[in-house]
Design a protein around this motif. Structure first.
Motif, PDB file in Angstrom:
ATOM      1  N   GLU A  77       0.829  -1.214   0.000  1.00 46.27           N
ATOM      2  CA  GLU A  77       0.000   0.000   0.000  1.00 46.27           C
ATOM      3  C   GLU A  77       0.863   1.263   0.000  1.00 46.27           C
ATOM      4  O   GLU A  77       0.581   2.243   0.679  1.00 46.27           O
ATOM      5  N   LEU A  78       1.951   1.187  -0.753  1.00 43.19           N
ATOM      6  CA  LEU A  78       2.879   2.300  -0.877  1.00 43.19           C
ATOM      7  C   LEU A  78       3.113   2.605  -2.350  1.00 43.19           C
ATOM      8  O   LEU A  78       3.021   1.714  -3.193  1.00 43.19           O
ATOM      9  N   SER A  79       3.447   3.852  -2.637  1.00 40.21           N
ATOM     10  CA  SER A  79       3.824   4.183  -4.003  1.00 40.21           C
ATOM     11  C   SER A  79       5.253   3.694  -4.241  1.00 40.21           C
ATOM     12  O   SER A  79       6.011   3.457  -3.300  1.00 40.21           O
ATOM     13  N   GLY A  80       5.625   3.559  -5.486  1.00 40.66           N
ATOM     14  CA  GLY A  80       6.927   3.003  -5.842  1.00 40.66           C
ATOM     15  C   GLY A  80       8.084   3.778  -5.268  1.00 40.66           C
ATOM     16  O   GLY A  80       9.079   3.205  -4.805  1.00 40.66           O
ATOM     17  N   TYR A  81       7.990   5.085  -5.294  1.00 45.14           N
ATOM     18  CA  TYR A  81       9.076   5.933  -4.807  1.00 45.14           C
ATOM     19  C   TYR A  81       9.273   5.767  -3.308  1.00 45.14           C
ATOM     20  O   TYR A  81      10.409   5.618  -2.824  1.00 45.14           O
ATOM     21  N   ILE A  82       8.195   5.776  -2.549  1.00 46.81           N
ATOM     22  CA  ILE A  82       8.270   5.613  -1.095  1.00 46.81           C
ATOM     23  C   ILE A  82       8.754   4.211  -0.749  1.00 46.81           C
ATOM     24  O   ILE A  82       9.556   4.030   0.177  1.00 46.81           O
ATOM     25  N   LEU A  83       8.294   3.228  -1.496  1.00 48.91           N
ATOM     26  CA  LEU A  83       8.725   1.849  -1.280  1.00 48.91           C
ATOM     27  C   LEU A  83      10.233   1.736  -1.460  1.00 48.91           C
ATOM     28  O   LEU A  83      10.927   1.132  -0.637  1.00 48.91           O
ATOM     29  N   ARG A  84      10.749   2.344  -2.499  1.00 52.40           N
ATOM     30  CA  ARG A  84      12.183   2.312  -2.783  1.00 52.40           C
ATOM     31  C   ARG A  84      12.963   3.000  -1.661  1.00 52.40           C
ATOM     32  O   ARG A  84      13.995   2.493  -1.214  1.00 52.40           O
ATOM     33  N   GLU A  85      12.472   4.136  -1.194  1.00 49.07           N
ATOM     34  CA  GLU A  85      13.142   4.839  -0.099  1.00 49.07           C
ATOM     35  C   GLU A  85      13.172   3.991   1.171  1.00 49.07           C
ATOM     36  O   GLU A  85      14.181   3.940   1.874  1.00 49.07           O
ATOM     37  N   ALA A  89      16.407   2.384   3.187  1.00 53.37           N
ATOM     38  CA  ALA A  89      16.609   2.724   4.594  1.00 53.37           C
ATOM     39  C   ALA A  89      16.482   1.490   5.489  1.00 53.37           C
ATOM     40  O   ALA A  89      16.530   1.603   6.716  1.00 53.37           O
ATOM     41  N   CYS A  90      16.296   0.298   4.886  1.00 53.01           N
ATOM     42  CA  CYS A  90      16.159  -0.979   5.605  1.00 53.01           C
ATOM     43  C   CYS A  90      14.958  -0.982   6.547  1.00 53.01           C
ATOM     44  O   CYS A  90      15.014  -1.542   7.640  1.00 53.01           O
ATOM     45  N   LEU A  91      13.876  -0.365   6.148  1.00 54.67           N
ATOM     46  CA  LEU A  91      12.664  -0.333   6.964  1.00 54.67           C
ATOM     47  C   LEU A  91      11.699  -1.454   6.606  1.00 54.67           C
ATOM     48  O   LEU A  91      10.758  -1.720   7.350  1.00 54.67           O
ATOM     49  N   LEU A  92      11.909  -2.106   5.472  1.00 50.29           N
ATOM     50  CA  LEU A  92      11.064  -3.232   5.062  1.00 50.29           C
ATOM     51  C   LEU A  92      11.896  -4.509   5.089  1.00 50.29           C
ATOM     52  O   LEU A  92      12.756  -4.713   4.227  1.00 50.29           O
ATOM     53  N   PRO A  93      11.669  -5.371   6.066  1.00 52.45           N
ATOM     54  CA  PRO A  93      12.468  -6.600   6.141  1.00 52.45           C
ATOM     55  C   PRO A  93      12.113  -7.549   5.002  1.00 52.45           C
ATOM     56  O   PRO A  93      10.968  -7.671   4.591  1.00 52.45           O
ATOM     57  N   GLY A  94      13.128  -8.193   4.471  1.00 53.82           N
ATOM     58  CA  GLY A  94      12.932  -9.167   3.409  1.00 53.82           C
ATOM     59  C   GLY A  94      12.971  -8.599   2.019  1.00 53.82           C
ATOM     60  O   GLY A  94      13.046  -9.327   1.039  1.00 53.82           O
ATOM     61  N   ALA A  95      12.945  -7.296   1.877  1.00 56.91           N
ATOM     62  CA  ALA A  95      13.011  -6.668   0.564  1.00 56.91           C
ATOM     63  C   ALA A  95      14.478  -6.430   0.211  1.00 56.91           C
ATOM     64  O   ALA A  95      15.272  -6.026   1.052  1.00 56.91           O
ATOM     65  N   THR A  96      14.825  -6.706  -1.034  1.00 57.90           N
ATOM     66  CA  THR A  96      16.204  -6.529  -1.465  1.00 57.90           C
ATOM     67  C   THR A  96      16.387  -5.189  -2.136  1.00 57.90           C
ATOM     68  O   THR A  96      15.474  -4.681  -2.797  1.00 57.90           O
ATOM     69  N   ARG A  97      17.553  -4.613  -1.994  1.00 55.83           N
ATOM     70  CA  ARG A  97      17.861  -3.332  -2.589  1.00 55.83           C
ATOM     71  C   ARG A  97      18.096  -3.474  -4.076  1.00 55.83           C
ATOM     72  O   ARG A  97      18.591  -4.483  -4.563  1.00 55.83           O
ATOM     73  N   SER A  98      17.747  -2.451  -4.777  1.00 54.76           N
ATOM     74  CA  SER A  98      18.103  -2.367  -6.195  1.00 54.76           C
ATOM     75  C   SER A  98      18.152  -0.893  -6.555  1.00 54.76           C
ATOM     76  O   SER A  98      17.496  -0.063  -5.927  1.00 54.76           O
ATOM     77  N   SER A  99      18.920  -0.583  -7.557  1.00 50.55           N
ATOM     78  CA  SER A  99      18.987   0.814  -8.002  1.00 50.55           C
ATOM     79  C   SER A  99      18.606   0.845  -9.457  1.00 50.55           C
ATOM     80  O   SER A  99      19.061   0.029 -10.263  1.00 50.55           O
ATOM     81  N   TRP A 100      17.739   1.770  -9.798  1.00 48.23           N
ATOM     82  CA  TRP A 100      17.325   1.890 -11.182  1.00 48.23           C
ATOM     83  C   TRP A 100      17.258   3.345 -11.557  1.00 48.23           C
ATOM     84  O   TRP A 100      17.257   4.227 -10.782  1.00 48.23           O
TER      85      TRP A 100
END
Length: 100
Positions: A77-85, A89-100
């Protein structure tokens, strides 16, 4: 961030949709059961007399942090930009970082 008026309008639509959900659903079931065309038109008129904003198709998903209506992920329930931020910031456990 979306303007407060847009967010309030969306909340009002959600309330109306909940309020008229049962009426709308029962009317649609009645239309399917009735075979007479004149009866179907009466029921359809009853459906059209309901407020437009009570239709579920008028609802939009919005980011719960910013209120943005586009590019939302259903799971978070987040927009893509906020999700990426948040991932960076390691606020979502289990999600992997990526840069695009």
């Amino acid at each position: 961030m979306a303007s407060k008026s847009l967010i309030q309008r969306e909340k009002k639509r959600q309330k109306l949709e909940k309020k008229y959900h049962l009426i709308r659903r029962s009317s649609k079931k009645e239309i399917k059961k009735v075979s007479d065309l004149s009866d179907q038109l009466k029921i359809h008129g009853k459906l059209q007399s309901l407020p437009r904003n009570s239709a579920p198709t008028r609802l939009h998903r919005r980011c719960f942090m910013t209120g943005r209506s586009r590019a939302n992920y259903r799971d978070f329930e987040l927009s893509g930009y906020i999700l990426r931020e948040m991932v960076h910031a390691c606020l979502l456990p289990g999600a992997t970082r990526s840069s695009w």
